[in-house]
Write a protein that holds these residues in place. Sequence first.
Motif, short mmCIF file in Angstrom:
data_model
loop_
_atom_site.label_atom_id
_atom_site.label_comp_id
_atom_site.label_asym_id
_atom_site.label_seq_id
_atom_site.Cartn_x
_atom_site.Cartn_y
_atom_site.Cartn_z
N TRP A 171 56.30 -5.76 10.68
CA TRP A 171 55.58 -4.52 10.38
C TRP A 171 54.08 -4.78 10.28
O TRP A 171 53.27 -4.06 10.89
CB TRP A 171 56.13 -3.95 9.08
N LEU A 172 53.71 -5.82 9.56
CA LEU A 172 52.30 -6.16 9.41
C LEU A 172 51.71 -6.66 10.73
O LEU A 172 50.56 -6.35 11.06
CB LEU A 172 52.11 -7.21 8.32
N ALA A 173 52.50 -7.42 11.48
CA ALA A 173 52.02 -7.92 12.77
C ALA A 173 51.74 -6.78 13.74
O ALA A 173 50.75 -6.81 14.48
CB ALA A 173 53.04 -8.89 13.37
N LEU A 174 52.60 -5.76 13.75
CA LEU A 174 52.35 -4.60 14.62
C LEU A 174 51.03 -3.93 14.26
O LEU A 174 50.29 -3.48 15.14
CB LEU A 174 53.49 -3.59 14.48
N SER A 175 50.75 -3.85 12.98
CA SER A 175 49.50 -3.24 12.56
C SER A 175 48.29 -4.05 13.03
O SER A 175 47.31 -3.49 13.53
CB SER A 175 49.47 -3.12 11.03
N ALA A 176 48.39 -5.37 12.91
CA ALA A 176 47.30 -6.23 13.36
C ALA A 176 47.10 -6.12 14.87
O ALA A 176 45.96 -6.10 15.36
CB ALA A 176 47.57 -7.67 12.95
N GLU A 177 48.20 -6.03 15.60
CA GLU A 177 48.10 -5.92 17.05
C GLU A 177 47.45 -4.60 17.46
O GLU A 177 46.62 -4.55 18.37
CB GLU A 177 49.48 -6.05 17.69
N ARG A 178 47.81 -3.53 16.78
CA ARG A 178 47.21 -2.25 17.11
C ARG A 178 45.71 -2.27 16.84
O ARG A 178 44.91 -1.71 17.57
CB ARG A 178 47.86 -1.11 16.32
N TYR A 179 45.33 -2.93 15.75
CA TYR A 179 43.92 -3.02 15.38
C TYR A 179 43.11 -3.68 16.49
O TYR A 179 41.97 -3.28 16.76
CB TYR A 179 43.78 -3.79 14.08
N THR A 180 43.69 -4.70 17.14
CA THR A 180 42.95 -5.39 18.20
C THR A 180 42.82 -4.53 19.44
O THR A 180 41.92 -4.74 20.26
CB THR A 180 43.64 -6.71 18.58
N VAL A 181 43.72 -3.56 19.60
CA VAL A 181 43.69 -2.67 20.77
C VAL A 181 42.78 -1.46 20.53
O VAL A 181 42.03 -1.04 21.41
CB VAL A 181 45.11 -2.20 21.13
N LYS A 182 42.84 -0.93 19.31
CA LYS A 182 42.11 0.31 19.03
C LYS A 182 41.78 0.38 17.54
O LYS A 182 42.68 0.41 16.70
CB LYS A 182 42.98 1.51 19.43
N ASP A 183 40.49 0.40 17.22
CA ASP A 183 40.09 0.46 15.81
C ASP A 183 39.60 1.86 15.47
O ASP A 183 38.41 2.16 15.52
CB ASP A 183 38.99 -0.56 15.52
N ASP A 184 40.53 2.72 15.11
CA ASP A 184 40.18 4.06 14.63
C ASP A 184 40.62 4.26 13.19
O ASP A 184 40.40 5.33 12.61
CB ASP A 184 40.80 5.14 15.51
N LEU A 185 41.19 3.21 12.59
CA LEU A 185 41.73 3.33 11.24
C LEU A 185 40.86 2.69 10.18
O LEU A 185 41.11 2.84 8.99
CB LEU A 185 43.13 2.70 11.19
N PHE A 186 39.83 1.96 10.61
CA PHE A 186 38.99 1.23 9.66
C PHE A 186 37.51 1.38 10.00
O PHE A 186 36.71 1.85 9.18
CB PHE A 186 39.41 -0.25 9.66
N GLY A 187 37.13 1.01 11.21
CA GLY A 187 35.73 1.03 11.61
C GLY A 187 35.00 2.35 11.41
O GLY A 187 33.81 2.34 11.04
N PRO A 188 35.63 3.50 11.65
CA PRO A 188 34.92 4.77 11.51
C PRO A 188 34.62 5.19 10.07
O PRO A 188 34.03 6.25 9.85
CB PRO A 188 35.88 5.79 12.15
N PHE A 189 34.99 4.36 9.08
CA PHE A 189 34.85 4.74 7.68
C PHE A 189 33.88 3.79 6.97
O PHE A 189 34.30 2.80 6.36
CB PHE A 189 36.22 4.73 6.99
N PRO A 190 32.58 4.05 7.06
CA PRO A 190 31.59 3.09 6.56
C PRO A 190 31.70 2.76 5.07
O PRO A 190 31.43 1.62 4.68
CB PRO A 190 30.25 3.77 6.87
N ILE A 191 32.10 3.73 4.25
CA ILE A 191 32.21 3.43 2.82
C ILE A 191 33.39 2.50 2.56
O ILE A 191 33.31 1.56 1.76
CB ILE A 191 32.34 4.72 1.99
#
Length: 314
Positions: A171-191
């Motif tokens: 489950w955690l590995a899938l999340s990490a893999e998605r992050y490397t493909v598309k960062d819309d869950l962390f990067g767009p939130f500067p705070i």
Amino acid sequence: MSETRLYAGVNDFAADTLWVEAARLMRHPSYSVAVLSYCEAMIARVPKVLPANKLFAQKQRYLVSFILICLHVQWLQSRGPAPSLALLQRSTPGSPRQIAAFISGLRDRGLVTATSLETDRRTQVLKPSLELMREIGQSPLAILSAAEVVAPPLPIRTDDLAGDETLLAHWLALSAERYTVKDDLFGPFPIIVRHSERDAGHLVFCAVMAAALRQRQGGGIAGSLTYRALAERFDVSRQHISNILDEAAEKGWYCVSPGGELALMPDDTFLQFETWVAGQMAHYRRLVLAIAGKTSGAAIPAGAIVQKSDALSD
């Protein structure tokens, strides 16, 4: 209410099914209750065998651990080389020396083990422990649990996921893999990003948001955000807390009074946090659906996590 306004940082992704689902979660009448439950789970004081707030509550160290979990799962699935220290250093941004020192510390605590590769005794295979994965999964698991307030039950319960080493790792590995493909869950939130760069910064922000949510619901705990209270709760210095809160006030993100009361919480900060939580909920719920019913060794390519996301949310 037919439409829900998402934080502007994700406007470019708003039509994606993940963010459509996130907006749907935000429209639920009990969404604020769910967000508060996430915050309370993150800031709850529980006995710890190790100083997790200092080991993992900072972006770089958290990311190294997250990527190690991903590399180990990819190796188990024959989708990548053995997760050695050298591979981890190449796969993670940061100083190789700092990464080596961090992994050494984790090995000393028994959170990572190293065994020789059978085909090459010189290669040490790094394996994350279940305890390490639970620490790294603290926020995702709290998100998943909070989502139960506003979304239908999933085929795998949060407690079962947390207790199953194989399922949790995948489950955690899938999340990490998605992050490397598309960062819309962390990067767009500067705070969110900035707080994560400081020791226990995200935890401090969760404490502030919990106070804001309680305030909006007509409750609250007087003085809960004093330097002393936050420093003791998260095992950092008062000066460190002062640095975090002072920067937030200077940038207009929020303001905490000298007496530990929330004096200012702009709507934009509130919306940013609520949108981030909703995106996390939609993301981690669909990853549960992705692993449900699959064998423990089933491989799911990184690109498929994004490309097939429509099907996962139907």
